[in-house]
Scaffold this motif. Structure first.
Motif: not given
Length: 217
Positions: A103-107
């Protein structure tokens, strides 16, 4: 003379200030904590706005007048029970990995961090139930946060997450149990918020009573 002293006028100014300041300080601390723990924008765009809005709702409602425990507490406890089922679904379907990444393209969250955040939150939510029962104002900030983020937020956002992740509606971790909150959320919010309309009615009644008393004199 028929003059009625309101609850807010009878409480010492120092106590009233404490009931506003301490939850405000906690709000600032939680904003900083959520920002620090957030993988990318995940908590910054969800938890941070929710805790700020919770403080605003607290000042407008519970800070002025506590809700009726008999109306709020049963719904709150049912929602709290559902939250454990919701956590079980998220845990077993690896929400802690898929949510930040897809969803957030984060780790992804570390599993231990995800569990710790949830367990600390649930301990706070349990104390929120005590606050409702005993009429303690300050912890109502947590009650409002649970209502806005844990109940309404989960109910609204979980059906959106698969669209944000894949561009299509489908299953995303936590979806099934979050649907229950679409029913509980509006009920819980309304019962916490209704003290405003009740307070308005009480004020109008007092004004009318005092006016009639003055006329009779």
């Amino acid at each position: 003379m028929g003059v009625r002293i309101s609850e807010s006028e009878s409480v010492p100014a120092t106590l009233r200030s404490r009931d506003a300041i301490l939850p405000g300080v906690m709000t600032v601390i939680l904003v900083a904590t959520f920002t620090y723990l957030s993988p990318g924008l995940s908590l910054i765009t969800t938890f941070v706005p929710a805790i700020i809005l919770a403080y605003v709702c607290y000042l407008l409602t519970s800070f002025q007048r506590m809700p009726d425990p008999s109306r709020v507490l049963p719904v709150y406890l049912i929602a709290f029970a559902v939250q454990f089922l919701h956590f079980a679904e998220e845990f077993s379907t690896e929400f802690y990995t898929r949510w930040p990444v897809e969803v957030f393209n984060a780790a992804p969250f570390e599993l231990t961090t995800f569990v710790q955040i949830n367990m600390v939150s649930y301990a706070a939510f349990a104390l929120g139930a005590v606050a409702i029962h005993r009429g303690i104002k300050g912890p109502m900030l947590i009650v409002w946060f649970f209502t806005l983020m844990g109940v309404i937020g989960n109910g609204v956002l979980h059906p959106i997450y698969p669209i944000l992740a894949t561009g299509e509606f489908g299953y995303f971790p936590g979806l099934y149990t979050s649907v229950i909150y679409l029913i509980l959320g509006p009920i819980l919010f309304r019962r916490l918020w209704e003290v405003r309309s009740d307070s308005g009615s009480a004020v109008n009644h007092d004004v009318e009573t005092n006016s009639n008393t003055g006329s009779s004199q």
